[in-house]
Scaffold this motif. Structure first.
Motif, PDB file in Angstrom:
ATOM      1  N   ALA A 136       0.372  -1.365  -0.201  1.00 61.10           N
ATOM      2  CA  ALA A 136       0.039   0.094  -0.137  1.00 61.10           C
ATOM      3  C   ALA A 136       0.551   1.463   0.020  1.00 61.10           C
ATOM      4  O   ALA A 136       1.773   0.839   0.402  1.00 61.10           O
ATOM      5  N   LYS A 137       1.014   1.958  -0.566  1.00 55.29           N
ATOM      6  CA  LYS A 137       1.534   3.085  -0.596  1.00 55.29           C
ATOM      7  C   LYS A 137       0.964   4.258   0.406  1.00 55.29           C
ATOM      8  O   LYS A 137       2.467   4.896   0.682  1.00 55.29           O
ATOM      9  N   ASP A 138       0.392   3.981   1.787  1.00 51.40           N
ATOM     10  CA  ASP A 138       0.523   4.955   2.383  1.00 51.40           C
ATOM     11  C   ASP A 138       1.242   3.734   4.040  1.00 51.40           C
ATOM     12  O   ASP A 138       1.506   3.647   5.184  1.00 51.40           O
ATOM     13  N   SER A 139       2.104   2.683   3.250  1.00 50.07           N
ATOM     14  CA  SER A 139       2.228   1.667   4.531  1.00 50.07           C
ATOM     15  C   SER A 139       3.683   1.548   5.303  1.00 50.07           C
ATOM     16  O   SER A 139       4.146   1.713   6.155  1.00 50.07           O
ATOM     17  N   GLY A 140       4.419   2.304   4.349  1.00 47.06           N
ATOM     18  CA  GLY A 140       5.503   2.873   4.899  1.00 47.06           C
ATOM     19  C   GLY A 140       6.633   1.714   4.601  1.00 47.06           C
ATOM     20  O   GLY A 140       7.700   1.941   5.552  1.00 47.06           O
ATOM     21  N   LEU A 174      -6.635  -9.921  -3.712  1.00 45.93           N
ATOM     22  CA  LEU A 174      -7.066  -9.700  -2.859  1.00 45.93           C
ATOM     23  C   LEU A 174      -7.600  -9.316  -1.352  1.00 45.93           C
ATOM     24  O   LEU A 174      -7.595  -8.460  -0.409  1.00 45.93           O
ATOM     25  N   ASP A 175      -6.462 -10.337  -0.223  1.00 47.74           N
ATOM     26  CA  ASP A 175      -6.145  -9.927   0.398  1.00 47.74           C
ATOM     27  C   ASP A 175      -5.048  -8.692   0.827  1.00 47.74           C
ATOM     28  O   ASP A 175      -5.122  -7.845   2.121  1.00 47.74           O
ATOM     29  N   LEU A 176      -4.461  -8.764   0.048  1.00 46.45           N
ATOM     30  CA  LEU A 176      -3.685  -7.000   0.093  1.00 46.45           C
ATOM     31  C   LEU A 176      -4.603  -6.371   0.122  1.00 46.45           C
ATOM     32  O   LEU A 176      -4.143  -5.106   1.020  1.00 46.45           O
ATOM     33  N   VAL A 177      -5.538  -5.956  -0.383  1.00 45.37           N
ATOM     34  CA  VAL A 177      -6.491  -4.975  -0.788  1.00 45.37           C
ATOM     35  C   VAL A 177      -7.315  -5.090   1.115  1.00 45.37           C
ATOM     36  O   VAL A 177      -7.855  -3.877   0.974  1.00 45.37           O
ATOM     37  N   ARG A 198      -6.797  -2.793 -12.620  1.00 44.96           N
ATOM     38  CA  ARG A 198      -8.381  -2.407 -11.714  1.00 44.96           C
ATOM     39  C   ARG A 198      -8.210  -1.613 -10.799  1.00 44.96           C
ATOM     40  O   ARG A 198      -7.292  -1.171 -10.494  1.00 44.96           O
ATOM     41  N   PRO A 199      -9.017  -0.946  -9.913  1.00 45.43           N
ATOM     42  CA  PRO A 199      -9.388   0.449  -9.512  1.00 45.43           C
ATOM     43  C   PRO A 199      -8.965   0.297  -8.587  1.00 45.43           C
ATOM     44  O   PRO A 199      -8.844   1.366  -7.726  1.00 45.43           O
ATOM     45  N   GLU A 200      -9.156  -1.057  -8.147  1.00 43.06           N
ATOM     46  CA  GLU A 200      -8.761  -1.395  -6.646  1.00 43.06           C
ATOM     47  C   GLU A 200      -7.265  -1.292  -5.981  1.00 43.06           C
ATOM     48  O   GLU A 200      -6.448  -1.629  -5.345  1.00 43.06           O
ATOM     49  N   SER A 201      -6.894  -1.256  -7.654  1.00 45.87           N
ATOM     50  CA  SER A 201      -5.081  -1.314  -7.668  1.00 45.87           C
ATOM     51  C   SER A 201      -4.822   0.356  -7.209  1.00 45.87           C
ATOM     52  O   SER A 201      -3.924   0.426  -6.571  1.00 45.87           O
ATOM     53  N   LYS A 202      -5.442   1.601  -7.250  1.00 44.97           N
ATOM     54  CA  LYS A 202      -4.524   2.910  -7.233  1.00 44.97           C
ATOM     55  C   LYS A 202      -3.839   3.061  -6.326  1.00 44.97           C
ATOM     56  O   LYS A 202      -3.734   4.171  -6.100  1.00 44.97           O
ATOM     57  N   ASP A 203      -4.520   2.659  -4.653  1.00 47.36           N
ATOM     58  CA  ASP A 203      -3.074   3.037  -3.506  1.00 47.36           C
ATOM     59  C   ASP A 203      -2.145   2.199  -3.244  1.00 47.36           C
ATOM     60  O   ASP A 203      -1.742   1.860  -2.315  1.00 47.36           O
ATOM     61  N   TYR A 204      -1.798   1.176  -4.347  1.00 42.48           N
ATOM     62  CA  TYR A 204      -0.786   0.009  -4.477  1.00 42.48           C
ATOM     63  C   TYR A 204       0.196   0.638  -4.956  1.00 42.48           C
ATOM     64  O   TYR A 204      -0.251   1.451  -6.449  1.00 42.48           O
ATOM     65  N   THR A 205       1.290   0.384  -4.598  1.00 41.84           N
ATOM     66  CA  THR A 205       2.261   0.371  -5.696  1.00 41.84           C
ATOM     67  C   THR A 205       3.609  -1.408  -5.087  1.00 41.84           C
ATOM     68  O   THR A 205       3.487  -1.241  -4.788  1.00 41.84           O
TER      69      THR A 205
END
Length: 265
Positions: free
Chosen positions: A126-130, A178-181, A202-209
């Motif tokens: 996640a982008k905000d995971s640090g 799915l479990d990451l999201v 997929r749309p749910e990937s927008k917060d991941y990198t």
């Protein structure tokens, strides 16, 4: 020729013509035969089932193109990843076309053709995971999702991630995403091209990198190739000839462009 010398030749040449000459007396497949192919079936865009239950994907198209080039019928079945090599060894099919990495351990179990694509592996968080550091120390205490029995699973274990983090194992490649999201794992690792053309579309990937470097080589293998039984040198040579032909006549590039906007070799 001694068995030891034969094994040395095979190690140096794979399924090259020199070894084929040694095994010239082995039974050959005729042009009218059916080639029985196994693929994974839950690994889009490489292999997956459509709404009608039909197998689709890059590997499926490659298998069909090779069969057409060899003037053979193609019979393609889906096989769970952890049983795909045992199924080949048990003669349930003749070849595996499933984006299999050519790792040293697998070379002891199967005979590989020339590679038909390169592969690299990457982590996603996640982008905000640090999370910036994806070394075993950097992921200490984290939960890492990975497909059971995959080369990435072997790589994590070989590099000590199982000693610092919790490896969460799955039977396919979609469930870790799915479990990451859902927040049930902190990071996942897999084939970067697969993530690019699947998860990140997929749309749910927008917060991941993607995070960290790309990984390749060693237990992750030297590209992907088709696997046949260790003694099936004739089929291996025929598949290499067909691979060379579809790469030269443009068929391979047509298939690649159908799924990816970037080269795979």
């Amino acid at each position: 020729m001694s068995f030891r010398l034969f094994k040395r030749l095979r190690a140096m040449l794979g399924c090259g013509l020199a070894v084929a000459a040694v095994l010239a007396s082995a039974p050959a497949l005729s042009a009218s035969d059916t080639l029985r192919v196994a693929t994974e079936g839950t690994y889009p865009p490489w292999s997956f089932k459509d709404a009608s239950g039909n197998l689709q994907g890059f590997d499926v198209d490659i298998a069909n193109a090779l069969c057409a080039q060899m003037k053979m019928k193609c019979q393609i079945v889906a096989q769970a990843w952890d049983g795909i090599i045992p199924g080949l060894q048990a003669n349930r099919y003749d070849a595996i076309v499933a984006s299999m990495s050519t790792t040293p351990a697998r070379r002891k179990q199967v005979l590989f053709t020339n590679k038909y694509k390169e592969t690299t592996s990457s982590f996603i968080v996640a982008k905000d995971s640090g999370i910036k550091d994806v070394t075993p120390a950097g992921l200490k205490g984290k939960r890492i999702g990975v497909q059971r029995g995959s080369s990435q699973h072997q790589w994590l274990t070989a590099n000590g991630y199982d000693k610092t983090a919790t490896l969460v194992l799955y039977d396919d490649t979609r469930q870790p995403e799915l479990d990451l999201v859902a927040g049930r794992v902190d990071a996942i690792i897999g084939n970067k091209a697969t993530f690019y053309s699947g998860f990140f579309k997929r749309p749910e990937s927008k917060d991941y990198t993607f995070v960290g470097p790309e990984f390749k080589g060693g237990v992750l293998g030297d590209g992907n190739a088709i696997a046949v039984r260790l003694d099936d040198t004739d089929l291996c040579n025929r598949l290499n000839t067909a691979l060379d032909a579809i790469m030269k006549n443009g068929t391979y590039e047509q298939i690649r462009k159908k799924y990816f906007p970037f080269p795979l070799m």
